[in-house]
Design a protein around this motif. Structure first.
Motif, PDB file in Angstrom:
ATOM      1  N   SER A  18      45.983  37.897  42.380  1.00  0.00           N
ATOM      2  CA  SER A  18      45.510  38.325  40.775  1.00  0.00           C
ATOM      3  C   SER A  18      44.133  37.870  40.350  1.00  0.00           C
ATOM      4  N   LEU A  19      44.057  38.604  39.819  1.00  0.00           N
ATOM      5  CA  LEU A  19      42.366  38.571  39.507  1.00  0.00           C
ATOM      6  C   LEU A  19      42.854  37.355  37.814  1.00  0.00           C
ATOM      7  N   ASN A  20      43.840  37.443  37.051  1.00  0.00           N
ATOM      8  CA  ASN A  20      44.753  36.469  35.980  1.00  0.00           C
ATOM      9  C   ASN A  20      45.200  35.362  35.857  1.00  0.00           C
ATOM     10  N   GLN A  21      46.503  35.133  36.944  1.00  0.00           N
ATOM     11  CA  GLN A  21      46.804  34.453  36.859  1.00  0.00           C
ATOM     12  C   GLN A  21      46.637  33.515  38.494  1.00  0.00           C
ATOM     13  N   PRO A  22      47.826  32.489  38.597  1.00  0.00           N
ATOM     14  CA  PRO A  22      48.350  31.552  39.968  1.00  0.00           C
ATOM     15  C   PRO A  22      48.575  32.551  40.548  1.00  0.00           C
ATOM     16  N   ALA A  23      47.930  33.511  41.484  1.00  0.00           N
ATOM     17  CA  ALA A  23      48.528  33.795  43.038  1.00  0.00           C
ATOM     18  C   ALA A  23      48.649  33.004  43.976  1.00  0.00           C
ATOM     19  N   ASP A  24      49.195  33.854  45.078  1.00  0.00           N
ATOM     20  CA  ASP A  24      48.738  33.238  46.724  1.00  0.00           C
ATOM     21  C   ASP A  24      47.674  33.335  47.331  1.00  0.00           C
ATOM     22  N   ARG A  47      28.012  40.722  47.410  1.00  0.00           N
ATOM     23  CA  ARG A  47      27.509  41.840  47.576  1.00  0.00           C
ATOM     24  C   ARG A  47      28.162  42.817  46.493  1.00  0.00           C
ATOM     25  N   LEU A  48      29.366  43.449  46.546  1.00  0.00           N
ATOM     26  CA  LEU A  48      29.949  44.203  46.028  1.00  0.00           C
ATOM     27  C   LEU A  48      29.863  43.603  44.599  1.00  0.00           C
ATOM     28  N   VAL A  49      29.739  45.036  44.411  1.00  0.00           N
ATOM     29  CA  VAL A  49      29.826  44.479  42.008  1.00  0.00           C
ATOM     30  C   VAL A  49      30.875  44.821  41.686  1.00  0.00           C
ATOM     31  N   GLY A  50      31.555  44.099  40.615  1.00  0.00           N
ATOM     32  CA  GLY A  50      32.308  44.379  39.671  1.00  0.00           C
ATOM     33  C   GLY A  50      34.028  43.926  39.723  1.00  0.00           C
ATOM     34  N   ARG A  51      34.205  43.349  38.610  1.00  0.00           N
ATOM     35  CA  ARG A  51      35.751  42.652  39.062  1.00  0.00           C
ATOM     36  C   ARG A  51      36.548  43.634  39.618  1.00  0.00           C
ATOM     37  N   HIS A  52      36.737  44.974  40.183  1.00  0.00           N
ATOM     38  CA  HIS A  52      37.601  45.370  40.841  1.00  0.00           C
ATOM     39  C   HIS A  52      37.062  45.296  42.518  1.00  0.00           C
ATOM     40  N   ASN A  53      35.660  45.079  42.681  1.00  0.00           N
ATOM     41  CA  ASN A  53      36.113  44.108  44.020  1.00  0.00           C
ATOM     42  C   ASN A  53      35.774  43.322  44.243  1.00  0.00           C
ATOM     43  N   VAL A  54      36.451  42.547  43.309  1.00  0.00           N
ATOM     44  CA  VAL A  54      36.832  41.001  43.658  1.00  0.00           C
ATOM     45  C   VAL A  54      38.132  40.800  43.826  1.00  0.00           C
ATOM     46  N   ALA A  55      39.029  41.642  42.924  1.00  0.00           N
ATOM     47  CA  ALA A  55      40.390  41.639  43.620  1.00  0.00           C
ATOM     48  C   ALA A  55      40.553  42.725  45.578  1.00  0.00           C
ATOM     49  N   SER A  78      43.880  34.849  45.084  1.00  0.00           N
ATOM     50  CA  SER A  78      43.426  34.948  43.420  1.00  0.00           C
ATOM     51  C   SER A  78      41.956  34.112  43.243  1.00  0.00           C
ATOM     52  N   VAL A  79      42.001  33.901  42.603  1.00  0.00           N
ATOM     53  CA  VAL A  79      40.395  33.684  41.679  1.00  0.00           C
ATOM     54  C   VAL A  79      40.527  32.165  41.185  1.00  0.00           C
ATOM     55  N   GLU A  80      39.774  30.918  41.457  1.00  0.00           N
ATOM     56  CA  GLU A  80      39.754  29.478  40.656  1.00  0.00           C
ATOM     57  C   GLU A  80      38.059  29.376  40.573  1.00  0.00           C
ATOM     58  N   MET A  81      38.096  28.305  39.191  1.00  0.00           N
ATOM     59  CA  MET A  81      36.657  28.038  38.937  1.00  0.00           C
ATOM     60  C   MET A  81      37.233  26.457  39.330  1.00  0.00           C
ATOM     61  N   VAL A  99      41.016  58.356  36.434  1.00  0.00           N
ATOM     62  CA  VAL A  99      40.664  57.291  35.445  1.00  0.00           C
ATOM     63  C   VAL A  99      40.473  56.730  35.233  1.00  0.00           C
ATOM     64  N   ALA A 100      41.874  55.742  36.267  1.00  0.00           N
ATOM     65  CA  ALA A 100      41.363  54.368  36.643  1.00  0.00           C
ATOM     66  C   ALA A 100      40.240  53.802  37.081  1.00  0.00           C
ATOM     67  N   SER A 101      40.008  55.040  38.099  1.00  0.00           N
ATOM     68  CA  SER A 101      38.574  54.807  39.071  1.00  0.00           C
ATOM     69  C   SER A 101      37.698  54.778  38.588  1.00  0.00           C
ATOM     70  N   THR A 102      37.374  55.037  37.336  1.00  0.00           N
ATOM     71  CA  THR A 102      36.342  55.593  36.494  1.00  0.00           C
ATOM     72  C   THR A 102      35.650  53.848  35.385  1.00  0.00           C
ATOM     73  N   LEU A 103      37.457  53.749  35.155  1.00  0.00           N
ATOM     74  CA  LEU A 103      37.590  52.621  34.289  1.00  0.00           C
ATOM     75  C   LEU A 103      37.053  50.912  35.272  1.00  0.00           C
ATOM     76  N   ALA A 104      37.717  51.603  36.761  1.00  0.00           N
ATOM     77  CA  ALA A 104      37.301  50.100  37.360  1.00  0.00           C
ATOM     78  C   ALA A 104      35.764  50.102  37.562  1.00  0.00           C
ATOM     79  N   ALA A 105      35.367  51.294  37.819  1.00  0.00           N
ATOM     80  CA  ALA A 105      33.535  51.166  37.627  1.00  0.00           C
ATOM     81  C   ALA A 105      33.015  51.003  36.409  1.00  0.00           C
TER      82      ALA A 105
END
Length: 439
Positions: free
Chosen positions: A233-239, A265-273, A241-244, A326-332
């Motif tokens: 997950s990018l947005n909530q605790p998960a196995d 070096r990857l760009v975009g939040r979708h690439n963090v996922a 995830s991202v944390e500060m 559409v979803a791929s363009t939204l991610a970009a």
């Protein structure tokens, strides 16, 4: 179990790269089996590479071949709902795809990835990191090399990208770890409903030891799965995830910080996922990724996916031709750092998609919308700046004199390419050539 013992006649439906791989595989590993190939196209791609001893029928269907076959191997681009295939199936003819033949053959561990978007990046990066860990890895399937061409007894691991079309004809693929990344509208010209599209994707979990699902997208959850399941997950605790940590964001695995997201070096939040999914899959496959994080940090992504192909006079030209929905363009768009104006090129073959989800995102950007191709008109109502062109070249020729430092020219078409190009790679290559010419 030898699934080939009663098979003497195989018909391959649809040539191309996948069909050729099937023919080569059968001739190499099952030479006692006769192979025939049919393709409804008058000039199928790859016909010049077909062995001379293989009977070929082109420009239509040979139903008598289908009805006499012990096995039909169908190209993933051909719908199982085609009347000729339905008729053969009603007569008891088994119909499978190339991934099913792969499943019958291999015994090494397999990691498999599906989803509407991101699966090529996850597949490629998983393979790169497994190689960095010292394994001999075969990477392919719906990306790059057909699965049957990867077969090698010396392989330690296979990493496969699998489309819904491939999964429809796959029943026995055993995987060490499988991921379903996300679900969004795509291929509505092939499926009766989103539910049918989702069920095709879920087949990836049929014989999986462990699975990765998207906690932010419950559609990726299987209805019934008794094995090991982890979530990202990018947005909530998960196995995964991202944390500060002290004001710095990290990829986190099972509560332990792994690597700063800012160093990727990857760009975009979708690439963090995508990166989270990769480390989850490697973890489930018992591959030591923690000792090889440089491979993750330095990975620059796939060609045709948010790829910077030219930067001159402060203007960036970005090739995202792989955004075929559409979803791929939204991610970009969600990952863009925009200092000037975005010139966004959209259009092609819409595959029956609803483009309206783009409208609120486009309205929030400093944007010029450049629409082209067969379904370019369908984008015109999405933004007041929209202009319609016949081709991508026409659009670039007109906008180039307007470009200023800080601007981005991005091809992220939200459509397939088949109206004007052989495939999305050819479209992306054309954009890159035009970028070099106009920049």
């Amino acid at each position: 179990m030898n699934r080939w013992q009663d098979i003497r006649q195989v018909v391959v439906v649809g040539l191309g790269v996948t069909g050729l791989s099937v023919v080569k595989y059968i001739q190499k590993y099952h030479p006692e089996v006769a192979v025939q190939v049919m393709d409804t196209r008058e000039a199928p791609p790859g016909i010049e590479q077909l062995p001379g001893d293989v009977e070929m029928y082109q420009g239509g269907w040979r139903t008598e071949w289908l009805n006499k076959a012990d096995l039909v191997v169908v190209n993933p681009g051909i719908s199982l709902a085609t009347p000729e295939l339905q008729s053969a199936r009603s007569r008891g003819v088994a119909i499978v795809g190339d991934i099913e033949l792969f499943a019958w053959h291999v015994h090494q561990p397999v990691i498999a990835i599906t989803g509407s978007n991101g699966k090529s990046t996850v597949t490629d990066l998983t393979g790169k990191m497994a190689e960095a860990a010292g394994l001999k890895v075969g990477v392919g399937g719906n990306i790059g090399v057909p699965a049957l061409d990867l077969i090698d007894g010396a392989m330690d691991l296979y990493v496969l990208e699998l489309s819904s079309f491939q999964l429809e004809t796959t029943s026995h693929l055993r995987v060490k770890a499988a991921a379903f990344l996300n679900l969004s509208e795509d291929h509505m010209d092939r499926y009766d409903s989103m539910a049918a599209y989702r069920q095709a994707k879920l087949r990836i979990f049929s014989h999986a030891e462990s699975i990765v699902v998207n906690q932010d997208d419950p559609a990726t959850y299987p209805e019934n799965f008794s094995g090991n399941q982890v979530r990202f997950s990018l947005n909530q605790p998960a196995d995964f995830s991202v944390e500060m940590v002290d004001g710095t964001e990290y990829l986190s695995a099972k509560g332990q910080p792994v690597i700063e997201t800012g160093t990727l070096r990857l760009v975009g939040r979708h690439n963090v996922a995508n990166a989270l999914t990769v480390i989850a899959l490697l973890h489930l496959a018992d591959i030591d990724y923690l000792s090889h994080l440089d491979a993750l940090k330095n990975y620059m992504g796939l060609t045709h996916r948010c790829q910077l192909v030219e930067e001159r006079h402060g203007i960036k030209w970005v090739n995202d031709s792989k955004a075929t929905n559409v979803a791929s363009t939204l991610a970009a768009l969600s990952g863009l750092q925009l200092n000037g104006r975005l010139y966004l090129l959209v259009g092609g073959v819409g595959k029956g998609a609803d483009f309206s989800p783009l409208k609120p995102v486009l309205s929030s950007l400093n944007l010029e919308l450049c629409c082209f191709g067969r379904d370019g008109k369908q984008f015109m109502a999405l933004h007041s700046s929209a202009r319609l062109y016949g081709t991508m070249e026409d659009a670039l020729q007109e906008i180039t004199p307007e470009l200023k430092s800080g601007d981005i020219v991005m091809l992220s078409p939200a459509c397939a390419s088949f109206d004007q190009y052989k495939n999305f790679m050819a479209r992306g290559d054309a954009f890159a050539r035009l970028a070099h010419r106009f920049a």
